[in-house]
Enzyme design. Sequence first.
Site, PDB file in Angstrom:
ATOM      1  N   ASP A   1       2.205  -3.041  -0.069  1.00 54.08           N
ATOM      2  CA  ASP A   1       3.190  -3.998  -0.577  1.00 54.08           C
ATOM      3  C   ASP A   1       3.751  -3.465  -1.890  1.00 54.08           C
ATOM      4  OD1 ASP A   1       1.583  -5.735  -2.823  1.00 54.08           O
ATOM      5  OD2 ASP A   1       0.273  -5.393  -1.109  1.00 54.08           O
TER       6      ASP A   1
ATOM      7  N   ASP B   1       3.859 -15.597  -2.291  1.00 50.65           N
ATOM      8  CA  ASP B   1       2.874 -15.073  -3.236  1.00 50.65           C
ATOM      9  C   ASP B   1       2.595 -16.172  -4.249  1.00 50.65           C
ATOM     10  OD1 ASP B   1       1.444 -13.767  -5.199  1.00 50.65           O
ATOM     11  OD2 ASP B   1       2.844 -12.101  -5.423  1.00 50.65           O
TER      12      ASP B   1
ATOM     13  N   GLU C   1      -0.177 -17.433  -6.884  1.00 50.46           N
ATOM     14  CA  GLU C   1      -1.360 -16.913  -7.574  1.00 50.46           C
ATOM     15  C   GLU C   1      -1.263 -17.204  -9.061  1.00 50.46           C
ATOM     16  OE1 GLU C   1      -1.308 -12.710  -8.506  1.00 50.46           O
ATOM     17  OE2 GLU C   1       0.326 -12.409  -7.067  1.00 50.46           O
TER      18      GLU C   1
END
Length: 231
Positions: A31, A120, A122
């Site tokens: 990624d 994503d 986080e």
Amino acid sequence: MRFASLLLCISAALAELINITEPRSDPLGIDVSSHQGTVDWKFWKSKGVAFAYIKATEGTTYTNPDFSAQYTGATNAGLIRGSYHFAHPDSSTGAAQASYFVKHGGGWSADGITLPGALDIEYNPSGSECYGLSASSMVSWIKDFSNQYYSSTARYPVIYTTTDWWKSCTGNSASFASTNPLWIAHPGSSFGTLPSGWSYTTFWQYGTSDNTDVDKFNGDFGGLMRMALGS
């Protein structure tokens, strides 16, 4: 993503990538974001990488300036690829960010080479760990993003997270396990305990190599293709 700086797994990651050139169980992936800039996709392909996730957006104001070149490069190298969105739950609604993501590279089509977009979600890079949201508010925000993405693409987004953050900021919610594939970030030789509800992880970010996050798909290459097809 946060784990690009974790160098402790470089040796293990390199061992995985050496001389692997045939389709295999647990296909390898990477990624990338603007931090990687120009990516040598032929190099990664020669090391056995079969798929890639490429950062497209953050919040509702940022687009990766290298996204088009990176996405096209991965496509030309013959990789199965998808895009991801870095969430900022403190700046706008989940639905607004999902719409922004889809409009700027986060879409999906059943062409066999496009993975569903990934959220994503986080650690906050510039403030409180949970972006100032309660666990229930965070779960609602993720549902808002997920439902809007599904409305736009007919696929639920993959959720990239860590078990530690998920426990802290969603109260270890099990609300997404039946709809959203999990992409767990956990450097090392095993992915450890998973967030509540998920009995397995679809993707595992397990370390770094050449300043790039490296990942595995939980299955074989046929399963990876089926995921891209939505079948």
